[in-house]
Design a protein around this motif. Sequence first.
Motif, PDB file in Angstrom:
ATOM      1  N   ILE A   5       0.835  -1.207   0.000  1.00 26.89           N
ATOM      2  CA  ILE A   5       0.000   0.000   0.000  1.00 26.89           C
ATOM      3  C   ILE A   5       0.866   1.253   0.000  1.00 26.89           C
ATOM      4  CG2 ILE A   5      -1.648   1.336   1.359  1.00 26.89           C
ATOM      5  CD1 ILE A   5      -2.857  -0.964  -0.179  1.00 26.89           C
ATOM      6  N   LEU A   6       1.948   1.231   0.785  1.00 22.41           N
ATOM      7  CA  LEU A   6       2.863   2.390   0.778  1.00 22.41           C
ATOM      8  C   LEU A   6       3.462   2.595  -0.606  1.00 22.41           C
ATOM      9  CD1 LEU A   6       4.847   2.210   4.144  1.00 22.41           C
ATOM     10  CD2 LEU A   6       3.091   3.842   3.475  1.00 22.41           C
ATOM     11  N   ALA A   7       3.848   1.498  -1.251  1.00 25.65           N
ATOM     12  CA  ALA A   7       4.428   1.606  -2.592  1.00 25.65           C
ATOM     13  C   ALA A   7       3.402   2.149  -3.584  1.00 25.65           C
ATOM     14  CB  ALA A   7       4.952   0.243  -3.042  1.00 25.65           C
ATOM     15  N   CYS A   8       2.173   1.652  -3.485  1.00 25.32           N
ATOM     16  CA  CYS A   8       1.122   2.150  -4.382  1.00 25.32           C
ATOM     17  C   CYS A   8       0.867   3.634  -4.163  1.00 25.32           C
ATOM     18  CB  CYS A   8      -0.161   1.346  -4.159  1.00 25.32           C
ATOM     19  SG  CYS A   8      -0.067  -0.366  -4.723  1.00 25.32           S
ATOM     20  N   MET A   9       0.871   4.057  -2.895  1.00 26.52           N
ATOM     21  CA  MET A   9       0.654   5.478  -2.596  1.00 26.52           C
ATOM     22  C   MET A   9       1.799   6.322  -3.148  1.00 26.52           C
ATOM     23  SD  MET A   9      -0.780   5.074   1.330  1.00 26.52           S
ATOM     24  CE  MET A   9      -0.814   6.831   1.637  1.00 26.52           C
ATOM     25  N   PHE A  10       3.016   5.790  -3.046  1.00 31.26           N
ATOM     26  CA  PHE A  10       4.175   6.527  -3.558  1.00 31.26           C
ATOM     27  C   PHE A  10       4.103   6.647  -5.077  1.00 31.26           C
ATOM     28  CE2 PHE A  10       8.676   6.617  -4.933  1.00 31.26           C
ATOM     29  CZ  PHE A  10       9.046   7.825  -4.343  1.00 31.26           C
ATOM     30  N   VAL A  11       3.763   5.534  -5.754  1.00 32.13           N
ATOM     31  CA  VAL A  11       3.640   5.556  -7.210  1.00 32.13           C
ATOM     32  C   VAL A  11       2.519   6.502  -7.635  1.00 32.13           C
ATOM     33  CG1 VAL A  11       3.043   4.173  -9.240  1.00 32.13           C
ATOM     34  CG2 VAL A  11       4.605   3.249  -7.523  1.00 32.13           C
ATOM     35  N   LEU A  12       1.403   6.473  -6.898  1.00 32.34           N
ATOM     36  CA  LEU A  12       0.289   7.380  -7.204  1.00 32.34           C
ATOM     37  C   LEU A  12       0.714   8.836  -7.073  1.00 32.34           C
ATOM     38  CD1 LEU A  12      -2.706   7.776  -7.835  1.00 32.34           C
ATOM     39  CD2 LEU A  12      -3.172   7.583  -5.369  1.00 32.34           C
ATOM     40  N   LEU A  13       1.478   9.138  -6.034  1.00 31.01           N
ATOM     41  CA  LEU A  13       1.969  10.507  -5.833  1.00 31.01           C
ATOM     42  C   LEU A  13       2.893  10.940  -6.969  1.00 31.01           C
ATOM     43  CD1 LEU A  13       2.178  13.034  -4.049  1.00 31.01           C
ATOM     44  CD2 LEU A  13       4.050  11.918  -2.826  1.00 31.01           C
ATOM     45  N   LEU A  14       3.815  10.066  -7.376  1.00 26.27           N
ATOM     46  CA  LEU A  14       4.727  10.403  -8.465  1.00 26.27           C
ATOM     47  C   LEU A  14       3.959  10.613  -9.772  1.00 26.27           C
ATOM     48  CD1 LEU A  14       7.745   7.974  -7.839  1.00 26.27           C
ATOM     49  CD2 LEU A  14       7.608  10.431  -7.365  1.00 26.27           C
ATOM     50  N   GLY A  15       2.952   9.778  -9.980  1.00 22.83           N
ATOM     51  CA  GLY A  15       2.147   9.922 -11.180  1.00 22.83           C
ATOM     52  C   GLY A  15       1.424  11.258 -11.227  1.00 22.83           C
ATOM     53  N   MET A  16       0.893  11.680 -10.112  1.00 23.32           N
ATOM     54  CA  MET A  16       0.201  12.974 -10.061  1.00 23.32           C
ATOM     55  C   MET A  16       1.179  14.124 -10.282  1.00 23.32           C
ATOM     56  SD  MET A  16      -2.523  12.442  -6.964  1.00 23.32           S
ATOM     57  CE  MET A  16      -3.144  14.086  -7.207  1.00 23.32           C
ATOM     58  N   ILE A  17       2.366  14.007  -9.692  1.00 23.12           N
ATOM     59  CA  ILE A  17       3.377  15.063  -9.879  1.00 23.12           C
ATOM     60  C   ILE A  17       3.769  15.169 -11.341  1.00 23.12           C
ATOM     61  CG2 ILE A  17       5.769  15.708  -9.371  1.00 23.12           C
ATOM     62  CD1 ILE A  17       5.392  14.553  -6.569  1.00 23.12           C
ATOM     63  N   TYR A  18       3.948  14.004 -11.984  1.00 20.79           N
ATOM     64  CA  TYR A  18       4.308  14.003 -13.414  1.00 20.79           C
ATOM     65  C   TYR A  18       3.177  14.612 -14.252  1.00 20.79           C
ATOM     66  CZ  TYR A  18       5.097  12.240 -18.113  1.00 20.79           C
ATOM     67  OH  TYR A  18       5.257  12.147 -19.477  1.00 20.79           O
ATOM     68  N   TYR A  19       1.938  14.254 -13.947  1.00 21.64           N
ATOM     69  CA  TYR A  19       0.800  14.753 -14.711  1.00 21.64           C
ATOM     70  C   TYR A  19       0.659  16.267 -14.546  1.00 21.64           C
ATOM     71  CZ  TYR A  19      -3.954  15.292 -16.400  1.00 21.64           C
ATOM     72  OH  TYR A  19      -5.086  15.695 -17.090  1.00 21.64           O
ATOM     73  N   PHE A  20       0.790  16.764 -13.305  1.00 16.83           N
ATOM     74  CA  PHE A  20       0.676  18.217 -13.044  1.00 16.83           C
ATOM     75  C   PHE A  20       1.813  18.980 -13.722  1.00 16.83           C
ATOM     76  CE2 PHE A  20      -2.281  18.949  -9.254  1.00 16.83           C
ATOM     77  CZ  PHE A  20      -3.091  17.881  -9.624  1.00 16.83           C
ATOM     78  N   LYS A  21       2.988  18.343 -13.706  1.00 23.26           N
ATOM     79  CA  LYS A  21       4.140  19.006 -14.337  1.00 23.26           C
ATOM     80  C   LYS A  21       3.934  19.073 -15.843  1.00 23.26           C
ATOM     81  CE  LYS A  21       8.348  20.694 -13.736  1.00 23.26           C
ATOM     82  NZ  LYS A  21       8.632  21.844 -12.867  1.00 23.26           N
ATOM     83  N   LYS A  22       3.394  18.016 -16.424  1.00 21.10           N
ATOM     84  CA  LYS A  22       3.158  18.004 -17.855  1.00 21.10           C
ATOM     85  C   LYS A  22       2.125  19.036 -18.262  1.00 21.10           C
ATOM     86  CE  LYS A  22       2.084  14.816 -21.633  1.00 21.10           C
ATOM     87  NZ  LYS A  22       1.714  13.418 -21.993  1.00 21.10           N
ATOM     88  N   LYS A  23       1.114  19.236 -17.419  1.00 25.22           N
ATOM     89  CA  LYS A  23       0.074  20.224 -17.683  1.00 25.22           C
ATOM     90  C   LYS A  23       0.504  21.663 -17.307  1.00 25.22           C
ATOM     91  CE  LYS A  23      -3.341  17.644 -19.177  1.00 25.22           C
ATOM     92  NZ  LYS A  23      -3.980  17.851 -20.494  1.00 25.22           N
ATOM     93  N   LYS A  24       1.707  21.778 -16.707  1.00 23.03           N
ATOM     94  CA  LYS A  24       2.251  23.076 -16.279  1.00 23.03           C
ATOM     95  C   LYS A  24       1.305  23.782 -15.302  1.00 23.03           C
ATOM     96  CE  LYS A  24       4.880  23.808 -20.532  1.00 23.03           C
ATOM     97  NZ  LYS A  24       5.158  24.704 -21.668  1.00 23.03           N
ATOM     98  N   TRP A  25       0.808  22.994 -14.369  1.00 22.69           N
ATOM     99  CA  TRP A  25      -0.065  23.573 -13.347  1.00 22.69           C
ATOM    100  C   TRP A  25       0.739  24.109 -12.153  1.00 22.69           C
ATOM    101  CZ3 TRP A  25      -4.461  19.301 -13.244  1.00 22.69           C
ATOM    102  CH2 TRP A  25      -5.209  19.425 -14.420  1.00 22.69           C
ATOM    103  N   TYR A  26       2.020  23.884 -12.161  1.00 22.67           N
ATOM    104  CA  TYR A  26       2.887  24.480 -11.124  1.00 22.67           C
ATOM    105  C   TYR A  26       4.289  24.637 -11.672  1.00 22.67           C
ATOM    106  CZ  TYR A  26       4.824  19.859 -10.128  1.00 22.67           C
ATOM    107  OH  TYR A  26       5.455  18.656 -10.223  1.00 22.67           O
TER     108      TYR A  26
END
Length: 356
Positions: free
Chosen positions: A335-356
């Motif tokens: 579960i910790l690994a899944c949460m970490f992967v989910l967090l990295l995925g969101m960071i990558y998606y937000f970065k790609k969309k240039k939301w920050y």
Amino acid sequence: MRKIKYKKGRKVQTKLLEYTGIHQETLAELQLFVYDSNDLTEFNDFKVSQLEKCIDVSKNNWLNLHGLNDESIIESIGDFLKVDNFMLSDVVNTTKRSKLEEYQDVIFFNIKSILPVENSDNIQVEQISFLLKKEILVSFQEKRSDFFMHVRERIRTHSGLVRDKKSDYLLYLLLDAVMENFYITLENEENRVEALINLTKTNTQLQILEKIEKHRDNFNFLKRSIIPLRDSLFSIKSMREDNVFNVIEDDTFSFFSRLHQKSIELLEQIEYDLLSLESATNFYFSTQNQKLNEVMKTLTVVSVFFMPLTFVVGVYGMNFDNMPELHWKYGYFVILACMFVLLLGMIYYFKKKKWY
């Protein structure tokens, strides 16, 4: 710090001479120039008792008084010129606005001389008054200053037209010298405002807004000082059109028209500077709003990052018996690994969309 504003006019009796300025300790000093195109006589440390003896009505006479706290000297000058006390009371009452008056064969003119205070955002004000009679000009200053130094040198060295013209031309030169102080003050204010506008681009402290409002007050004070001067100079034109007042020569009116034009130019420049300050104020608030938006954006992004993680934690925090992951040996780490992967995925998606 003294507030820069027009004071409410004191109700001083017109027959009573009472100096209302701040230079109460300034000793009265008189200086007299008697001149024409061929001759010049200069009297320093002049005494008012010498008026009858030294004034030469066949020539031009310029009497300058520094210090207005000795009413007896001003009364003696008024008696010599046969000027009513209501004009003399305006000489010593510094709370009055700039104005021009004509009475019988005398023109009265007073003006506010304004200069910046060194290393300060304040400005200093001095009232200067003039009485013009045929061949005689009297100027009244609250304190000794160098406003008219170059005019004195022109008289001494016979440069320009001053020695060839009448006393009305001398009045023009003195008014022009005082108006130069407006330009000096305005230039000083503009330099400070320019530095202030540049500072608003990198600094959003509240003191910046306070400085902007301080300079706005200074510009408005300059404006209130110049408007009555402009009106007074314009009224000289009506004297020429009436053709009933001969203290000012016909060929001198054009010089006063130049002063009137200068006053208009000063007012136009002040309006432009006030608009610049308004823009600086708007930019300051825009910067503040932008900074607040950036903070809110950062907080929003951080909260969105933790929303799915909080959901996962909430699901596995319900403690139902029929949750197989609760009894799995590696469930916690997965579960910790899944949460970490989910967090990295969101960071990558937000970065790609240039939301920050």
